[in-house]
Design a protein around this motif. Structure first.
Motif, mmCIF file in Angstrom:
data_model
loop_
_atom_site.group_PDB
_atom_site.id
_atom_site.type_symbol
_atom_site.label_atom_id
_atom_site.label_comp_id
_atom_site.label_asym_id
_atom_site.label_seq_id
_atom_site.Cartn_x
_atom_site.Cartn_y
_atom_site.Cartn_z
ATOM 1 N N LEU A 22 0.837 -1.196 0.000
ATOM 2 C CA LEU A 22 0.000 0.000 0.000
ATOM 3 C C LEU A 22 0.878 1.255 0.000
ATOM 4 C CD1 LEU A 22 -2.759 1.325 0.097
ATOM 5 C CD2 LEU A 22 -2.757 1.024 2.586
ATOM 6 N N ALA A 23 1.959 1.227 0.786
ATOM 7 C CA ALA A 23 2.878 2.366 0.808
ATOM 8 C C ALA A 23 3.444 2.614 -0.584
ATOM 9 C CB ALA A 23 4.005 2.120 1.810
ATOM 10 N N ARG A 24 3.822 1.532 -1.281
ATOM 11 C CA ARG A 24 4.366 1.692 -2.636
ATOM 12 C C ARG A 24 3.326 2.289 -3.582
ATOM 13 N NH1 ARG A 24 6.970 -3.264 -1.292
ATOM 14 N NH2 ARG A 24 5.358 -4.497 -2.332
ATOM 15 N N LEU A 25 2.073 1.831 -3.467
ATOM 16 C CA LEU A 25 1.015 2.366 -4.332
ATOM 17 C C LEU A 25 0.790 3.849 -4.061
ATOM 18 C CD1 LEU A 25 -1.202 1.777 -6.475
ATOM 19 C CD2 LEU A 25 -2.769 1.465 -4.554
ATOM 20 N N LEU A 26 0.889 4.253 -2.802
ATOM 21 C CA LEU A 26 0.677 5.656 -2.469
ATOM 22 C C LEU A 26 1.816 6.540 -2.990
ATOM 23 C CD1 LEU A 26 -0.817 5.191 1.088
ATOM 24 C CD2 LEU A 26 -2.023 5.886 -0.985
ATOM 25 N N PHE A 27 3.045 6.033 -2.962
ATOM 26 C CA PHE A 27 4.135 6.765 -3.608
ATOM 27 C C PHE A 27 3.877 6.862 -5.108
ATOM 28 C CE2 PHE A 27 6.840 5.753 0.176
ATOM 29 C CZ PHE A 27 7.231 7.063 0.448
ATOM 30 N N GLU A 28 3.394 5.777 -5.688
ATOM 31 C CA GLU A 28 3.071 5.777 -7.121
ATOM 32 C C GLU A 28 1.982 6.804 -7.428
ATOM 33 O OE1 GLU A 28 1.353 2.700 -10.518
ATOM 34 O OE2 GLU A 28 2.458 1.899 -8.805
ATOM 35 N N ALA A 29 0.930 6.819 -6.624
ATOM 36 C CA ALA A 29 -0.151 7.791 -6.838
ATOM 37 C C ALA A 29 0.376 9.215 -6.709
ATOM 38 C CB ALA A 29 -1.278 7.544 -5.839
ATOM 39 N N GLY A 30 1.371 9.413 -5.866
ATOM 40 C CA GLY A 30 1.972 10.732 -5.716
ATOM 41 C C GLY A 30 2.607 11.253 -6.995
ATOM 42 N N MET A 31 2.970 10.359 -7.894
ATOM 43 C CA MET A 31 3.519 10.791 -9.187
ATOM 44 C C MET A 31 2.509 11.625 -9.962
ATOM 45 S SD MET A 31 6.646 9.996 -9.541
ATOM 46 C CE MET A 31 6.808 10.330 -11.295
ATOM 47 N N LEU A 32 1.215 11.386 -9.720
ATOM 48 C CA LEU A 32 0.185 12.134 -10.434
ATOM 49 C C LEU A 32 0.221 13.624 -10.076
ATOM 50 C CD1 LEU A 32 -2.800 9.622 -10.148
ATOM 51 C CD2 LEU A 32 -1.224 9.929 -12.062
ATOM 52 N N LYS A 33 0.806 13.962 -8.910
ATOM 53 C CA LYS A 33 0.949 15.366 -8.540
ATOM 54 C C LYS A 33 2.061 16.037 -9.336
ATOM 55 C CE LYS A 33 1.458 14.889 -4.027
ATOM 56 N NZ LYS A 33 1.513 15.324 -2.605
#
Length: 199
Positions: free
Chosen positions: A4-15
Motif C-alpha cells: 500500500l505504501a508503494r502504491l501511495l508513492f506511485e499515486a503521488g507521481m500524479l501530482k
C-alpha cells in the motif's frame, strides 16, 4: 502495508505529471492529480443533484480513473491518434502486491469508469469533461482565443442532462465571480470593516 505504501508513492507521481493537452491550447496547465481532485469533487456534488445515483461511488470512480497514468502518462487527443496505452496492464502491475480484494476493487472502479455503462460511470465521465470545461472557460476568460473551439467539442462529449445544465452555468459564469466583488470599499478604500468576507 508495504504494498500500500508503494502504491501511495506511485499515486503521488500524479501530482508531478502534467496533463499534456495544454501546450496545444497555448495556455493553462495542471497536474493529473489536480484534475482528479476537482473532477471527484465535481462528480460528487453533481451526483447530489441527480436522483437515484450513488454520489460516493461517482467520487470513487473519479479518484481512481487516472491512476494508471502514474505509469502510462497522460495522452491528449493528439497523442491518442498515434499511441495506445495498456491501462489494464498498468493497473495490474500497480496492484499486484496488494491484497486481492483491494486490487480487485481498484481495477473494478477503473473498468466501470472506462466502460461507462452504469449511471454513476456516465456521470463520472461527464464530470471528467466538466472539469476540462471549467479549465477551458477560465482560459477563455483570460483571453485565449482558441479555448472556444475546445469548449465546443467538450460540450459534445457530455451525455447527462445534469452535466449539460451545469455546463451552461459554467459558460455563463466569469471565472472570478466567486471572489471578485465590484465594491469600492474592498478595492479602492481598503477598509477592513470587520466583514469576514473582505480579502
Amino acid at each position: 502495508m508495504k504494498a500500500l505504501a508503494r502504491l501511495l508513492f506511485e499515486a503521488g507521481m500524479l501530482k508531478k505529471m502534467p496533463r499534456t493537452g495544454y501546450p496545444f491550447l497555448g495556455s493553462g496547465g495542471e497536474s493529473i492529480a489536480d484534475h482528479c481532485f476537482r473532477a471527484a469533487l465535481l462528480g460528487y456534488l453533481l451526483a447530489l443533484e441527480v436522483e437515484g445515483v450513488d454520489e460516493t461511488r461517482v467520487a470513487l470512480l473519479l479518484l481512481h480513473h487516472d491512476l494508471a497514468e502514474a505509469r502510462t502518462g497522460d495522452l491528449n487527443y493528439m497523442n491518442k491518434r498515434y499511441c495506445t496505452v495498456d491501462e489494464d496492464k498498468a493497473l495490474e502491475h500497480a496492484t499486484r502486491d496488494l491484497p486481492e480484494a483491494t486490487a480487485t476493487r481498484i481495477k473494478e472502479l477503473a473498468q466501470e469508469f472506462n466502460q461507462c455503462r452504469t449511471p454513476e460511470a456516465r456521470l463520472a465521465k461527464d464530470a471528467d469533461q466538466l472539469d476540462l470545461l471549467i479549465e477551458l472557460k477560465e482560459q477563455q476568460d483570460l483571453g485565449n482565443i482558441y479555448a472556444k473551439h475546445w469548449i465546443h467539442y467538450a460540450l459534445k462529449r457530455l451525455h447527462t442532462e445534469a452535466a449539460k445544465e451545469l455546463a451552461q452555468a459554467v459558460l455563463t459564469t466569469d471565472w472570478t465571480d466567486w471572489w471578485f466583488e465590484k465594491r469600492d470599499d474592498l478595492w479602492v478604500h481598503n477598509h477592513d470593516n470587520g466583514d469576514e468576507s473582505v480579502l
